[in-house]
Scaffold this active site. Sequence first.
Site, PDB file in Angstrom:
ATOM      1  N   HIS A   1     -31.435  17.258  -9.113  1.00 37.53           N
ATOM      2  CA  HIS A   1     -31.660  18.346  -8.149  1.00 37.53           C
ATOM      3  C   HIS A   1     -32.180  17.750  -6.848  1.00 37.53           C
ATOM      4  O   HIS A   1     -33.038  16.872  -6.897  1.00 37.53           O
ATOM      5  CB  HIS A   1     -32.688  19.329  -8.711  1.00 37.53           C
ATOM      6  CG  HIS A   1     -33.066  20.397  -7.735  1.00 37.53           C
ATOM      7  ND1 HIS A   1     -32.236  21.465  -7.443  1.00 37.53           N
ATOM      8  CD2 HIS A   1     -34.183  20.544  -6.961  1.00 37.53           C
ATOM      9  CE1 HIS A   1     -32.831  22.225  -6.536  1.00 37.53           C
ATOM     10  NE2 HIS A   1     -34.011  21.691  -6.230  1.00 37.53           N
TER      11      HIS A   1
ATOM     12  N   ALA B   1      -0.974   9.861  -5.734  1.00 36.56           N
ATOM     13  CA  ALA B   1      -1.236   8.420  -5.819  1.00 36.56           C
ATOM     14  C   ALA B   1      -1.859   8.034  -7.160  1.00 36.56           C
ATOM     15  O   ALA B   1      -1.434   7.072  -7.808  1.00 36.56           O
ATOM     16  CB  ALA B   1      -2.165   8.010  -4.676  1.00 36.56           C
TER      17      ALA B   1
ATOM     18  N   VAL C   1       7.371  20.363   4.350  1.00 40.77           N
ATOM     19  CA  VAL C   1       8.081  21.207   3.380  1.00 40.77           C
ATOM     20  C   VAL C   1       8.403  20.462   2.079  1.00 40.77           C
ATOM     21  O   VAL C   1       9.327  20.806   1.383  1.00 40.77           O
ATOM     22  CB  VAL C   1       9.379  21.769   4.001  1.00 40.77           C
ATOM     23  CG1 VAL C   1       9.076  22.646   5.199  1.00 40.77           C
ATOM     24  CG2 VAL C   1      10.326  20.650   4.392  1.00 40.77           C
ATOM     25  N   GLY C   2       7.663  19.436   1.772  1.00 38.63           N
ATOM     26  CA  GLY C   2       7.882  18.692   0.537  1.00 38.63           C
ATOM     27  C   GLY C   2       8.358  17.279   0.830  1.00 38.63           C
ATOM     28  O   GLY C   2       8.478  16.883   1.987  1.00 38.63           O
TER      29      GLY C   2
ATOM     30  N   GLY D   1       0.819  -1.222   0.000  1.00 44.84           N
ATOM     31  CA  GLY D   1       0.000   0.000   0.000  1.00 44.84           C
ATOM     32  C   GLY D   1       0.848   1.265   0.000  1.00 44.84           C
ATOM     33  O   GLY D   1       0.352   2.333  -0.329  1.00 44.84           O
ATOM     34  N   GLY D   2       2.119   1.142   0.408  1.00 43.22           N
ATOM     35  CA  GLY D   2       3.034   2.292   0.366  1.00 43.22           C
ATOM     36  C   GLY D   2       2.581   3.469   1.198  1.00 43.22           C
ATOM     37  O   GLY D   2       1.821   3.323   2.164  1.00 43.22           O
TER      38      GLY D   2
ATOM     39  N   ASP E   1       6.294   8.922  -7.384  1.00 46.35           N
ATOM     40  CA  ASP E   1       6.988  10.114  -6.869  1.00 46.35           C
ATOM     41  C   ASP E   1       8.427  10.210  -7.356  1.00 46.35           C
ATOM     42  O   ASP E   1       8.997  11.302  -7.400  1.00 46.35           O
ATOM     43  CB  ASP E   1       6.993  10.095  -5.332  1.00 46.35           C
ATOM     44  CG  ASP E   1       5.625  10.409  -4.746  1.00 46.35           C
ATOM     45  OD1 ASP E   1       4.662  10.514  -5.533  1.00 46.35           O
ATOM     46  OD2 ASP E   1       5.513  10.553  -3.513  1.00 46.35           O
TER      47      ASP E   1
HETATM   48  P1  NAD Z   1       4.590  21.028  -1.119  1.00 48.37           P
HETATM   49  O1  NAD Z   1       5.758  21.170  -2.019  1.00 48.37           O
HETATM   50  O2  NAD Z   1       3.213  20.960  -1.660  1.00 48.37           O
HETATM   51  O3  NAD Z   1       4.584  22.242  -0.060  1.00 48.37           O
HETATM   52  C1  NAD Z   1       5.666  22.531   0.759  1.00 48.37           C
HETATM   53  C2  NAD Z   1       5.564  23.989   1.177  1.00 48.37           C
HETATM   54  O4  NAD Z   1       6.548  24.248   2.157  1.00 48.37           O
HETATM   55  C3  NAD Z   1       5.802  24.960   0.033  1.00 48.37           C
HETATM   56  O5  NAD Z   1       4.753  25.900  -0.001  1.00 48.37           O
HETATM   57  C4  NAD Z   1       7.125  25.618   0.406  1.00 48.37           C
HETATM   58  O6  NAD Z   1       7.206  26.961   0.001  1.00 48.37           O
HETATM   59  C5  NAD Z   1       7.124  25.514   1.924  1.00 48.37           C
HETATM   60  N1  NAD Z   1       8.442  25.503   2.547  1.00 48.37           N
HETATM   61  C6  NAD Z   1       9.519  24.775   2.172  1.00 48.37           C
HETATM   62  N2  NAD Z   1      10.537  24.977   3.056  1.00 48.37           N
HETATM   63  C7  NAD Z   1      10.072  25.852   3.992  1.00 48.37           C
HETATM   64  C8  NAD Z   1      10.635  26.452   5.160  1.00 48.37           C
HETATM   65  N3  NAD Z   1      11.881  26.169   5.560  1.00 48.37           N
HETATM   66  N4  NAD Z   1       9.867  27.292   5.896  1.00 48.37           N
HETATM   67  C9  NAD Z   1       8.591  27.569   5.511  1.00 48.37           C
HETATM   68  N5  NAD Z   1       8.011  27.027   4.425  1.00 48.37           N
HETATM   69  C10 NAD Z   1       8.742  26.179   3.674  1.00 48.37           C
HETATM   70  O7  NAD Z   1       4.927  19.765  -0.200  1.00 48.37           O
HETATM   71  P2  NAD Z   1       4.004  18.978   0.815  1.00 48.37           P
HETATM   72  O8  NAD Z   1       2.846  19.804   1.238  1.00 48.37           O
HETATM   73  O9  NAD Z   1       4.961  18.491   1.859  1.00 48.37           O
HETATM   74  O10 NAD Z   1       3.461  17.779  -0.052  1.00 48.37           O
HETATM   75  C11 NAD Z   1       4.382  16.860  -0.656  1.00 48.37           C
HETATM   76  C12 NAD Z   1       3.796  16.187  -1.873  1.00 48.37           C
HETATM   77  O11 NAD Z   1       2.785  15.296  -1.498  1.00 48.37           O
HETATM   78  C13 NAD Z   1       3.223  17.183  -2.857  1.00 48.37           C
HETATM   79  O12 NAD Z   1       3.670  16.860  -4.140  1.00 48.37           O
HETATM   80  C14 NAD Z   1       1.756  16.958  -2.758  1.00 48.37           C
HETATM   81  O13 NAD Z   1       1.100  17.154  -3.999  1.00 48.37           O
HETATM   82  C15 NAD Z   1       1.642  15.514  -2.288  1.00 48.37           C
HETATM   83  N6  NAD Z   1       0.429  15.330  -1.475  1.00 48.37           N
HETATM   84  C16 NAD Z   1      -0.763  15.419  -2.067  1.00 48.37           C
HETATM   85  C17 NAD Z   1      -1.910  15.300  -1.337  1.00 48.37           C
HETATM   86  C18 NAD Z   1      -3.242  15.383  -2.007  1.00 48.37           C
HETATM   87  O14 NAD Z   1      -3.299  15.283  -3.215  1.00 48.37           O
HETATM   88  N7  NAD Z   1      -4.334  15.589  -1.311  1.00 48.37           N
HETATM   89  C19 NAD Z   1      -1.856  15.140   0.026  1.00 48.37           C
HETATM   90  C20 NAD Z   1      -0.621  15.084   0.608  1.00 48.37           C
HETATM   91  C21 NAD Z   1       0.520  15.185  -0.158  1.00 48.37           C
END
Ligand code: NAD
Length: 458
Positions: A439, A316, A268-269, A39-40, A307
């Site tokens: 509706h 996903a 932060v990513g 499931g990762g 990813d």
């Molecule tokens: P993201 O890249 O979406 O957002 C990270 C944010 O952190 C950015 O706005 C960036 O400017 C900020 N940032 C980075 N370093 C910082 C710092 N030192 N101080 C303050 N702000 C900082 O990353 P995420 O939110 O961690 O998500 C990761 C990935 O997972 C994304 O690609 C996202 O699409 C995916 N994800 C998707 C879903 C969904 O589709 N519902 C849910 C969870 C995660």
Amino acid sequence: MSNHYDVIVIGAGPGGLACATKLAGYGKKVVLVEKADIGGTCLNRGCVPTKTLMHTADLYRTLKEDTECGLCIEGVSIDYASLKNKKEEVVSKLKDASSKGLKALKVTVLNGEATVIEPGKVVVKTENEDVELTSDAIVIATGSLPAIPPIEGVDIPTVITSDEILSQVPSFDELIIIGGGVIGMEFASLYNSLGTKVTVLEGLPRILSTMDKEISSSLSLSLKKKGVTIVTDALVSKINQEQGKTTCTYTAKNKTETISAQAVLLAVGRKVNLNSVLNPLPELDRGRAIVDDNMMSSIPGIYVIGDAAAGYPQLAHAASAQGEKVAAVLAGIPYTTDLHLVPGCVYTQPEIASVGMSEQEAKDKGLNVHVGKVPTTGNAKSVLSGDERGFIKVIADETGTLLGAQLFCSRATDMVGEFAVAIGNKLNEKQVASIIRPHPTYEESIKDALEASIKKNK
Ligand code: NAD
């Protein structure tokens, strides 16, 4: 038993699972190698557990705050232990279903850590021994991990990532979130609904910076109204522990401030680590493998999906589609899904969804576009559900062909598929508007937005 397979798939997240099951369905001999759980990230530490917690959080908020809905329930509270059990039950049910599906299709599942020795050869370190496998093709679907920013104090135990929150389901009185991207804003909305005092520190000028500007400002406004503090242009320089609290020092608008909470969530990513899977590495772009249209890396016979593949959103459903495509390519079967038309969903309250181009993206491409936008305040289902103000926006070119849509409203994540079908099939606004919708439903707003767009095109 021969250790030669048609395909070795490494990683059993949504990408690897989709690829392995499709390949098996096409009659290929497949082994799926996974070092942790089937499931990762999505099933164990991502989409599924987050949305399970959100389901309860949304109910809690409704019961506590929607005093006009006719329900009067005294003393509603959250039982975090039960909530954690519920999350584990959901994950376990879905994991069982996946395992049964693999078994039914006769996919060999091997628990262990895989390393690609050379194209066509993989060594898997299992609990008892190292197993050597050979194959005609290898698919790497090893996902990503939360990124840890280079900030002093990130190793303090109360500085956590989404992995720890989703594993432990802790309760917080106060929570600081570093990063106002998708993960940051979903957790801000979730914990705000659960009654936590949340502060978001975002380094850029706006939250959800990759999405439509109006979506970011609307979410920001909505969460601020509900008590979330959002600080943008915030540069966090230090995290430390003082008097049992975790303190963040940051600079915003040339002023240095400190704030404290029980914990700090890093959002932060995500980072990709292909080094641990194969050596030598294929060509990379910021750690992710550069792939061709068939998802093959610069090393022939090694495909990278999910990813870890550059040029695609880390989602996903994007990974699953890429897995299906590689399976079709390896089985010599046509595959027509556009891997670049990927709906994006943010499970905040209200929900956010988008597909195709935003108005700005279309204009940046020099396209002559018009935009139809309607608030959901006139939608019967939204009114009877007591929803806050939302909107649906559609973007079309001068021929009326739909190019994109952004939704900020209840059930946005369920409705965006209708736009994806329309955009993927190059339908125009009149064709999509001409269909009768039931509706009262949320999707009546889709027709309203399309009609607003048609009017703009006159
Ligand atoms: P993201 O890249 O979406 O957002 C990270 C944010 O952190 C950015 O706005 C960036 O400017 C900020 N940032 C980075 N370093 C910082 C710092 N030192 N101080 C303050 N702000 C900082 O990353 P995420 O939110 O961690 O998500 C990761 C990935 O997972 C994304 O690609 C996202 O699409 C995916 N994800 C998707 C879903 C969904 O589709 N519902 C849910 C969870 C995660």
